[in-house]
Write an enzyme that holds these catalytic residues in place. Structure first.
Site, PDB file in Angstrom:
ATOM      1  N   ASN A 159      37.136 -20.205  27.036  1.00 29.49           N
ATOM      2  CA  ASN A 159      36.260 -21.083  26.250  1.00 29.49           C
ATOM      3  C   ASN A 159      37.046 -21.483  25.014  1.00 29.49           C
ATOM      4  O   ASN A 159      37.166 -20.708  24.077  1.00 29.49           O
ATOM      5  CB  ASN A 159      34.971 -20.330  25.866  1.00 29.49           C
ATOM      6  CG  ASN A 159      34.120 -21.118  24.879  1.00 29.49           C
ATOM      7  OD1 ASN A 159      34.324 -22.322  24.689  1.00 29.49           O
ATOM      8  ND2 ASN A 159      33.161 -20.442  24.248  1.00 29.49           N
ATOM      9  N   TRP A 160      37.582 -22.702  25.061  1.00 26.81           N
ATOM     10  CA  TRP A 160      38.441 -23.152  23.953  1.00 26.81           C
ATOM     11  C   TRP A 160      37.646 -23.439  22.689  1.00 26.81           C
ATOM     12  O   TRP A 160      38.221 -23.600  21.625  1.00 26.81           O
ATOM     13  CB  TRP A 160      39.195 -24.417  24.358  1.00 26.81           C
ATOM     14  CG  TRP A 160      40.235 -24.229  25.417  1.00 26.81           C
ATOM     15  CD1 TRP A 160      40.640 -23.043  25.995  1.00 26.81           C
ATOM     16  CD2 TRP A 160      41.044 -25.257  26.020  1.00 26.81           C
ATOM     17  NE1 TRP A 160      41.631 -23.282  26.909  1.00 26.81           N
ATOM     18  CE2 TRP A 160      41.901 -24.635  26.956  1.00 26.81           C
ATOM     19  CE3 TRP A 160      41.124 -26.639  25.854  1.00 26.81           C
ATOM     20  CZ2 TRP A 160      42.833 -25.360  27.714  1.00 26.81           C
ATOM     21  CZ3 TRP A 160      42.042 -27.357  26.624  1.00 26.81           C
ATOM     22  CH2 TRP A 160      42.889 -26.714  27.539  1.00 26.81           C
ATOM     23  N   LYS A 161      36.342 -23.571  22.804  1.00 35.04           N
ATOM     24  CA  LYS A 161      35.495 -23.983  21.678  1.00 35.04           C
ATOM     25  C   LYS A 161      36.030 -25.315  21.126  1.00 35.04           C
ATOM     26  O   LYS A 161      36.611 -26.101  21.882  1.00 35.04           O
ATOM     27  CB  LYS A 161      35.432 -22.886  20.624  1.00 35.04           C
ATOM     28  CG  LYS A 161      35.063 -21.533  21.259  1.00 35.04           C
ATOM     29  CD  LYS A 161      34.603 -20.505  20.287  1.00 35.04           C
ATOM     30  CE  LYS A 161      34.248 -19.231  21.042  1.00 35.04           C
ATOM     31  NZ  LYS A 161      33.629 -18.218  20.209  1.00 35.04           N
ATOM     32  N   GLY A 170      34.258 -13.459  18.360  1.00 30.38           N
ATOM     33  CA  GLY A 170      35.181 -13.904  17.318  1.00 30.38           C
ATOM     34  C   GLY A 170      35.336 -12.927  16.169  1.00 30.38           C
ATOM     35  O   GLY A 170      35.916 -13.261  15.140  1.00 30.38           O
ATOM     36  N   GLU A 198      27.307 -11.951  26.219  1.00 28.24           N
ATOM     37  CA  GLU A 198      28.129 -12.045  25.019  1.00 28.24           C
ATOM     38  C   GLU A 198      27.338 -11.554  23.811  1.00 28.24           C
ATOM     39  O   GLU A 198      26.560 -12.322  23.226  1.00 28.24           O
ATOM     40  CB  GLU A 198      28.551 -13.502  24.780  1.00 28.24           C
ATOM     41  CG  GLU A 198      29.398 -14.082  25.897  1.00 28.24           C
ATOM     42  CD  GLU A 198      30.265 -15.235  25.399  1.00 28.24           C
ATOM     43  OE1 GLU A 198      31.473 -15.155  25.588  1.00 28.24           O
ATOM     44  OE2 GLU A 198      29.728 -16.176  24.814  1.00 28.24           O
ATOM     45  N   HIS A 201      25.485 -21.005  25.051  1.00 26.47           N
ATOM     46  CA  HIS A 201      26.396 -20.185  24.246  1.00 26.47           C
ATOM     47  C   HIS A 201      25.708 -19.877  22.917  1.00 26.47           C
ATOM     48  O   HIS A 201      24.976 -20.712  22.379  1.00 26.47           O
ATOM     49  CB  HIS A 201      27.717 -20.936  24.017  1.00 26.47           C
ATOM     50  CG  HIS A 201      28.762 -20.060  23.390  1.00 26.47           C
ATOM     51  ND1 HIS A 201      28.767 -19.786  22.041  1.00 26.47           N
ATOM     52  CD2 HIS A 201      29.789 -19.358  23.934  1.00 26.47           C
ATOM     53  CE1 HIS A 201      29.779 -18.957  21.789  1.00 26.47           C
ATOM     54  NE2 HIS A 201      30.410 -18.686  22.926  1.00 26.47           N
ATOM     55  N   GLY A 203      37.283 -16.374  24.464  1.00 28.06           N
ATOM     56  CA  GLY A 203      37.404 -17.386  23.418  1.00 28.06           C
ATOM     57  C   GLY A 203      38.815 -17.406  22.859  1.00 28.06           C
ATOM     58  O   GLY A 203      39.742 -17.961  23.456  1.00 28.06           O
ATOM     59  N   GLY A 204      38.993 -16.771  21.726  1.00 27.94           N
ATOM     60  CA  GLY A 204      40.272 -16.801  21.005  1.00 27.94           C
ATOM     61  C   GLY A 204      41.492 -16.541  21.876  1.00 27.94           C
ATOM     62  O   GLY A 204      42.503 -17.259  21.773  1.00 27.94           O
ATOM     63  N   SER A 235      35.384 -11.078  21.981  1.00 30.18           N
ATOM     64  CA  SER A 235      36.630 -10.418  21.583  1.00 30.18           C
ATOM     65  C   SER A 235      37.325  -9.702  22.734  1.00 30.18           C
ATOM     66  O   SER A 235      37.976  -8.683  22.526  1.00 30.18           O
ATOM     67  CB  SER A 235      36.383  -9.453  20.403  1.00 30.18           C
ATOM     68  OG  SER A 235      35.903 -10.165  19.274  1.00 30.18           O
ATOM     69  N   GLU A 238      26.669 -19.948  20.006  1.00 31.32           N
ATOM     70  CA  GLU A 238      26.918 -20.920  18.933  1.00 31.32           C
ATOM     71  C   GLU A 238      26.022 -22.150  19.099  1.00 31.32           C
ATOM     72  O   GLU A 238      25.653 -22.798  18.112  1.00 31.32           O
ATOM     73  CB  GLU A 238      28.418 -21.293  18.919  1.00 31.32           C
ATOM     74  CG  GLU A 238      29.249 -20.128  18.366  1.00 31.32           C
ATOM     75  CD  GLU A 238      30.665 -20.028  18.914  1.00 31.32           C
ATOM     76  OE1 GLU A 238      31.181 -21.010  19.468  1.00 31.32           O
ATOM     77  OE2 GLU A 238      31.251 -18.929  18.771  1.00 31.32           O
TER      78      GLU A 238
HETATM   79  P1  PGA Z   1      35.862 -14.645  21.523  1.00 33.37           P
HETATM   80  O1  PGA Z   1      34.777 -15.703  22.017  1.00 33.37           O
HETATM   81  O2  PGA Z   1      36.591 -14.160  22.757  1.00 33.37           O
HETATM   82  O3  PGA Z   1      36.759 -15.420  20.582  1.00 33.37           O
HETATM   83  O4  PGA Z   1      35.120 -13.532  20.850  1.00 33.37           O
HETATM   84  C1  PGA Z   1      34.072 -15.535  23.221  1.00 33.37           C
HETATM   85  C2  PGA Z   1      33.062 -16.647  23.377  1.00 33.37           C
HETATM   86  O5  PGA Z   1      32.451 -17.045  22.373  1.00 33.37           O
HETATM   87  O6  PGA Z   1      32.855 -17.167  24.484  1.00 33.37           O
END
Ligand code: PGA
Length: 250
Positions: free
Chosen positions: A8-10, A172, A166, A95, A232-233, A211, A97
């Site tokens: 997930n590149w966001k 993050g 999640e 998600h 994500g990251g 994470s 967010e």
């Molecule tokens: P993260 O994000 O791996 O950077 O914690 C995961 C996500 O939000 O899908």
């Protein structure tokens, strides 16, 4: 069943950076990684680029959101059939967010999942509790409520969704759920989705996200009900993403 690793590149990337990242990932995959299903979810404007760079490869692609509406006067929204036009295999829905910053309710998330399914796209339904909810002992109730809304709406198609657990406090933050904490929630979600798909022969993928990185992926992926990861990251760093894929090999 193959494990599923989805990046997930966001809201990150650019034409040049995406190309470098995807070329490095494709170059790093070996035949041993064929036992892992891999996808990346990019910002919508880059989907044609992903279609060009990933078409015919072992890496699928998807969007990070999809409209709950079919078409019409919804300025700024992107519909499921539009995503399908660009070869999307997946769409993230709900998600945290999106729930947090865009006010998405369980009902909206469920409608999005249904739109994706109707267009032949697999919705990756994200659920998870906040730290306050965990501390109040509400984790199970929260994730069950979030998943129940989707199951209620998509009915017998529940066997065609992917679920991503999640915990909001782990996204993050560098603070991962322990394998035991994650497994406990996955077990609850497994029972819930199994009850809704009693006669389906296909096991629903339940991914962990929050994470996940090269170091903690092996222990998380070793849990019986963790079928992959939503990354994500670490999905922005080819070496890390590849190591997570390796940890998911059968
Ligand atoms: P993260 O994000 O791996 O950077 O914690 C995961 C996500 O939000 O899908």
């Amino acid at each position: 069943m193959n494990k599923l690793i989805v990046g997930n590149w966001k809201m990150n990337g650019g034409l040049a950076a995406n190309e470098a990242l995807l070329k490095a990932v494709l170059a790093g995959l070996t035949s041993a990684d064929a036992s892992v299903s891999v996808g990346v979810c990019a910002p919508a404007p880059y989907l044609p680029q992903l279609q060009t760079l990933l078409g015919g490869s072992a890496v699928a692609w998807g969007a990070q959101d999809v409209s709950a509406h079919e078409s019409g006067a919804y300025t700024g929204e992107v519909s499921a059939p539009m995503l399908r036009d660009f070869g999307c295999r997946y769409a993230l829905v709900g998600h945290s967010e999106r729930r947090q910053y865009h006010g998405e309710t369980d009902e909206v998330v469920a409608a999005k999942a249904q739109r994706a399914l109707a267009a032949g796209i697999t919705p990756i339904v994200c659920v998870g509790e906040t730290l306050a909810q965990r501390d109040a002992g509400e984790t199970e109730a929260v994730v069950k409520r979030q998943l129940a809304a989707v199951i209620h709406t998509v009915g017998h198609c529940s066997s065609e969704i992917v679920i991503a657990y999640e915990p909001v406090w782990a996204i993050g933050t560098g603070r991962t759920a322990t394998p035991e904490q994650a497994q406990a929630v996955h077990h609850v979600l497994r029972a819930q989705v199994a009850a809704a798909t009693a006669h389906a022969d296909q096991r629903v993928h339940i991914l962990y996200g929050g994470s996940m990185n090269a170091a903690n992926a092996p222990s998380l992926l070793a849990q019986p009900d963790i079928d992959g990861g939503l990354i994500g990251g670490a999905s922005l760093k080819p070496a890390d993403f590849l190591q997570i894929i390796q940890a998911a090999r059968r």
